[in-house]
Design a protein around this motif. Structure first.
Motif, PDB file in Angstrom:
ATOM      1  N   SER A 191       0.813  -1.225   0.000  1.00 20.60           N
ATOM      2  CA  SER A 191       0.000   0.000   0.000  1.00 20.60           C
ATOM      3  C   SER A 191       0.846   1.274   0.000  1.00 20.60           C
ATOM      4  N   TRP A 192       1.932   1.309   0.771  1.00 24.22           N
ATOM      5  CA  TRP A 192       2.739   2.533   0.810  1.00 24.22           C
ATOM      6  C   TRP A 192       3.454   2.770  -0.510  1.00 24.22           C
ATOM      7  N   VAL A 193       3.793   1.700  -1.236  1.00 16.11           N
ATOM      8  CA  VAL A 193       4.425   1.853  -2.547  1.00 16.11           C
ATOM      9  C   VAL A 193       3.426   2.432  -3.538  1.00 16.11           C
ATOM     10  N   ILE A 194       2.208   1.908  -3.539  1.00 18.04           N
ATOM     11  CA  ILE A 194       1.166   2.392  -4.453  1.00 18.04           C
ATOM     12  C   ILE A 194       0.833   3.852  -4.149  1.00 18.04           C
ATOM     13  N   ALA A 195       0.720   4.186  -2.864  1.00 15.29           N
ATOM     14  CA  ALA A 195       0.432   5.573  -2.479  1.00 15.29           C
ATOM     15  C   ALA A 195       1.566   6.506  -2.902  1.00 15.29           C
ATOM     16  N   THR A 196       2.805   6.054  -2.719  1.00 12.49           N
ATOM     17  CA  THR A 196       3.962   6.867  -3.122  1.00 12.49           C
ATOM     18  C   THR A 196       3.961   7.083  -4.626  1.00 12.49           C
ATOM     19  N   VAL A 245       9.751   6.460   4.466  1.00 16.82           N
ATOM     20  CA  VAL A 245      10.452   6.207   5.717  1.00 16.82           C
ATOM     21  C   VAL A 245       9.582   5.363   6.663  1.00 16.82           C
ATOM     22  N   GLN A 246       8.327   5.734   6.812  1.00 20.62           N
ATOM     23  CA  GLN A 246       7.437   5.063   7.758  1.00 20.62           C
ATOM     24  C   GLN A 246       6.898   3.733   7.229  1.00 20.62           C
ATOM     25  N   LYS A 247       6.683   3.658   5.918  1.00 24.63           N
ATOM     26  CA  LYS A 247       6.148   2.458   5.269  1.00 24.63           C
ATOM     27  C   LYS A 247       4.867   1.962   5.930  1.00 24.63           C
ATOM     28  N   PRO A 248       3.846   2.842   6.020  1.00 21.45           N
ATOM     29  CA  PRO A 248       2.608   2.431   6.706  1.00 21.45           C
ATOM     30  C   PRO A 248       1.783   1.471   5.844  1.00 21.45           C
ATOM     31  N   MET A 249       1.091   0.579   6.486  1.00 20.88           N
ATOM     32  CA  MET A 249       0.145  -0.286   5.793  1.00 20.88           C
ATOM     33  C   MET A 249      -1.189   0.462   5.767  1.00 20.88           C
ATOM     34  N   LEU A 250      -1.518   1.045   4.619  1.00 19.48           N
ATOM     35  CA  LEU A 250      -2.701   1.892   4.498  1.00 19.48           C
ATOM     36  C   LEU A 250      -3.975   1.088   4.272  1.00 19.48           C
ATOM     37  N   LEU A 283       7.138  15.889   0.999  1.00 25.70           N
ATOM     38  CA  LEU A 283       7.240  15.452   2.388  1.00 25.70           C
ATOM     39  C   LEU A 283       6.296  14.284   2.681  1.00 25.70           C
ATOM     40  N   ILE A 284       5.131  14.266   2.048  1.00 29.43           N
ATOM     41  CA  ILE A 284       4.234  13.117   2.189  1.00 29.43           C
ATOM     42  C   ILE A 284       4.890  11.875   1.616  1.00 29.43           C
ATOM     43  N   MET A 285       5.507  12.012   0.438  1.00 24.96           N
ATOM     44  CA  MET A 285       6.205  10.862  -0.143  1.00 24.96           C
ATOM     45  C   MET A 285       7.365  10.429   0.752  1.00 24.96           C
TER      46      MET A 285
END
Length: 146
Positions: free
Chosen positions: A80-85, A140-145, A133-135
């Motif tokens: 999810s964090w990769v797709i969001a990025t 850095v955080q790699k959240p599971m969204l 900064l969001i990216m």
């Protein structure tokens, strides 16, 4: 392989710094540009264009190094964090090209309002910094969204 991954992380971090950091130089440069004579105005515009070009090229290195890190690292593309990025990356790419380049092209037009254009440049800079900064947070955080 471990050395290569570490080197790529270093390249990725340096390119992230170069993709965000110079944008903070735009604010004082734009502020000084408001009340200057024509030769000084051209010098400040050149500085702004160099900053934008540096940010753009650092962004290219950031994307390539990030893709290589995904290929070499433990995270799959569908995380999810990769797709969001990637989504924010596409938005910021479109935003960077339309928000800076098109606005700067209007600056020297005879009927342009330079104060308004400088206000748009300042606002565009802050929005782009926010997107970057969001990216950065996502990487850095790699959240599971989801």
């Amino acid at each position: 392989m471990k050395f290569m991954y570490g080197t790529m992380v270093f390249v990725h971090v340096v390119s992230a710094v170069l993709a965000i950091g110079p944008l903070f130089l735009l604010m004082p440069t734009i502020k000084r540009l408001r009340n200057v004579d024509l030769p000084t105005e051209n010098a400040y515009l050149t500085i702004i264009k160099v900053i934008i070009r540096l940010v753009m090229h650092a962004g290219h290195v950031l994307v390539v190094s990030g893709a290589l890190l995904l290929l070499m690292g433990p995270w799959p593309w569908f995380t999810s964090w990769v797709i969001a990025t990637l989504a924010i990356l596409l938005i910021s790419g479109v935003f960077l090209s339309s928000g800076f380049t098109k606005v700067l092209k209007r600056y020297h037009l005879p009927d342009s309002n330079k104060g308004e254009i400088l206000t748009v440049l300042t606002k565009t800079s802050w929005v782009y910094i926010g997107l970057m900064l969001i990216m950065l947070w996502l990487m850095v955080q790699k959240p599971m969204l989801w």
